[in-house]
Design a protein around this motif. Structure first.
Motif, PDB file in Angstrom:
ATOM      1  N   ASN A   1      32.664  33.678  30.085  1.00 56.76           N
ATOM      2  CA  ASN A   1      31.827  33.504  31.260  1.00 56.76           C
ATOM      3  C   ASN A   1      31.867  34.790  32.085  1.00 56.76           C
ATOM      4  OD1 ASN A   1      31.046  32.866  34.016  1.00 56.76           O
ATOM      5  ND2 ASN A   1      30.994  30.737  33.327  1.00 56.76           N
ATOM      6  N   LEU A   2      30.774  35.534  32.044  1.00 58.04           N
ATOM      7  CA  LEU A   2      30.712  36.824  32.724  1.00 58.04           C
ATOM      8  C   LEU A   2      30.849  36.681  34.237  1.00 58.04           C
ATOM      9  CD1 LEU A   2      30.355  39.855  32.342  1.00 58.04           C
ATOM     10  CD2 LEU A   2      27.887  39.501  32.369  1.00 58.04           C
ATOM     11  N   GLN A   3      30.232  35.681  34.800  1.00 56.42           N
ATOM     12  CA  GLN A   3      30.320  35.491  36.252  1.00 56.42           C
ATOM     13  C   GLN A   3      31.756  35.217  36.694  1.00 56.42           C
ATOM     14  OE1 GLN A   3      27.835  36.116  38.454  1.00 56.42           O
ATOM     15  NE2 GLN A   3      29.430  35.901  39.986  1.00 56.42           N
ATOM     16  N   GLN A   4      32.482  34.433  35.922  1.00 55.43           N
ATOM     17  CA  GLN A   4      33.886  34.175  36.261  1.00 55.43           C
ATOM     18  C   GLN A   4      34.726  35.444  36.181  1.00 55.43           C
ATOM     19  OE1 GLN A   4      35.206  30.975  33.733  1.00 55.43           O
ATOM     20  NE2 GLN A   4      34.178  29.423  34.968  1.00 55.43           N
ATOM     21  N   MET A   5      34.418  36.306  35.217  1.00 54.35           N
ATOM     22  CA  MET A   5      35.132  37.574  35.109  1.00 54.35           C
ATOM     23  C   MET A   5      34.882  38.438  36.345  1.00 54.35           C
ATOM     24  SD  MET A   5      34.431  38.394  31.076  1.00 54.35           S
ATOM     25  CE  MET A   5      35.335  39.946  31.007  1.00 54.35           C
ATOM     26  N   ILE A   6      33.645  38.492  36.792  1.00 52.65           N
ATOM     27  CA  ILE A   6      33.300  39.271  37.988  1.00 52.65           C
ATOM     28  C   ILE A   6      34.032  38.712  39.205  1.00 52.65           C
ATOM     29  CG2 ILE A   6      31.425  39.877  39.576  1.00 52.65           C
ATOM     30  CD1 ILE A   6      29.584  39.917  37.053  1.00 52.65           C
ATOM     31  N   GLU A   7      34.027  37.399  39.346  1.00 56.11           N
ATOM     32  CA  GLU A   7      34.714  36.773  40.477  1.00 56.11           C
ATOM     33  C   GLU A   7      36.207  37.066  40.456  1.00 56.11           C
ATOM     34  OE1 GLU A   7      33.537  32.656  40.282  1.00 56.11           O
ATOM     35  OE2 GLU A   7      31.436  33.176  40.664  1.00 56.11           O
ATOM     36  N   LYS A   8      36.804  37.084  39.269  1.00 53.67           N
ATOM     37  CA  LYS A   8      38.226  37.398  39.160  1.00 53.67           C
ATOM     38  C   LYS A   8      38.488  38.848  39.580  1.00 53.67           C
ATOM     39  CE  LYS A   8      42.184  37.122  36.091  1.00 53.67           C
ATOM     40  NZ  LYS A   8      42.679  36.765  34.768  1.00 53.67           N
ATOM     41  N   VAL A   9      37.634  39.774  39.159  1.00 52.35           N
ATOM     42  CA  VAL A   9      37.778  41.176  39.559  1.00 52.35           C
ATOM     43  C   VAL A   9      37.701  41.293  41.084  1.00 52.35           C
ATOM     44  CG1 VAL A   9      36.608  43.427  39.530  1.00 52.35           C
ATOM     45  CG2 VAL A   9      37.000  42.200  37.398  1.00 52.35           C
ATOM     46  N   LYS A  10      36.823  40.540  41.690  1.00 59.97           N
ATOM     47  CA  LYS A  10      36.665  40.608  43.150  1.00 59.97           C
ATOM     48  C   LYS A  10      37.886  40.079  43.896  1.00 59.97           C
ATOM     49  CE  LYS A  10      31.661  40.644  43.498  1.00 59.97           C
ATOM     50  NZ  LYS A  10      30.477  39.961  44.052  1.00 59.97           N
ATOM     51  N   ARG A  11      38.741  39.321  43.230  1.00 55.31           N
ATOM     52  CA  ARG A  11      39.975  38.832  43.854  1.00 55.31           C
ATOM     53  C   ARG A  11      41.144  39.809  43.678  1.00 55.31           C
ATOM     54  NH1 ARG A  11      37.959  34.016  41.491  1.00 55.31           N
ATOM     55  NH2 ARG A  11      39.471  34.135  39.795  1.00 55.31           N
ATOM     56  N   HIS A  12      40.923  40.882  42.951  1.00 50.32           N
ATOM     57  CA  HIS A  12      41.979  41.883  42.738  1.00 50.32           C
ATOM     58  C   HIS A  12      42.375  42.471  44.090  1.00 50.32           C
ATOM     59  CE1 HIS A  12      43.949  45.578  41.476  1.00 50.32           C
ATOM     60  NE2 HIS A  12      44.049  45.052  40.261  1.00 50.32           N
ATOM     61  N   PRO A  13      43.663  42.666  44.353  1.00 54.45           N
ATOM     62  CA  PRO A  13      44.086  43.158  45.668  1.00 54.45           C
ATOM     63  C   PRO A  13      43.522  44.539  46.037  1.00 54.45           C
ATOM     64  CG  PRO A  13      45.960  42.994  44.159  1.00 54.45           C
ATOM     65  CD  PRO A  13      44.790  42.377  43.473  1.00 54.45           C
TER      66      PRO A  13
END
Length: 116
Positions: A2-14
């Motif tokens: 899921n590409l959108q979930q990957m993007i959302e996870k990157v956005k949570r990176h500190p």
């Protein structure tokens, strides 16, 4: 995958507030080989250890905040997604270079494909 979930996870990176861009790659199975021959099915295998090493290497590059990759294994058909890669970083020069190197290394060192 899921590409959108990957993007959302990157956005949570500190370190995400340092990012200037997120670049995404969506590899898709073509109905033809590079030589023009028709392909109806592709079997993909991935070396997960080699993939992790590549991601770790790319993360060490200047300006790269995060990189993630997902590879779909098994039998695929034309039009199906094979691989997603997401790279976040400071400037496009760093991010584009990291993406190119990551995709090329993954294709050369991680995936094995057989076409039918």
């Amino acid at each position: 995958m899921n590409l959108q979930q990957m993007i959302e996870k990157v956005k949570r990176h500190p370190d995400y507030p340092r990012a200037g861009m997120i670049l995404c790659h969506n590899g898709v199975m073509r109905a033809t080989a590079r030589n023009g021959r028709p392909v109806s099915e592709l079997t993909v295998q991935a070396d997960r250890t080699a993939l992790q090493q590549i991601l770790d290497d790319i993360r060490q590059r200047p300006g790269i905040i995060e990189i993630m990759a997902e590879i779909r294994e098994g039998k695929l058909h034309p039009g199906e997604d094979i691989m997603y890669v997401v790279v976040a970083g400071d400037f496009r020069e760093n991010v584009f270079a990291a993406m190119m190197d990551a995709v090329n290394r993954i294709k050369a060192e991680v995936t094995r494909k057989s076409e039918i």
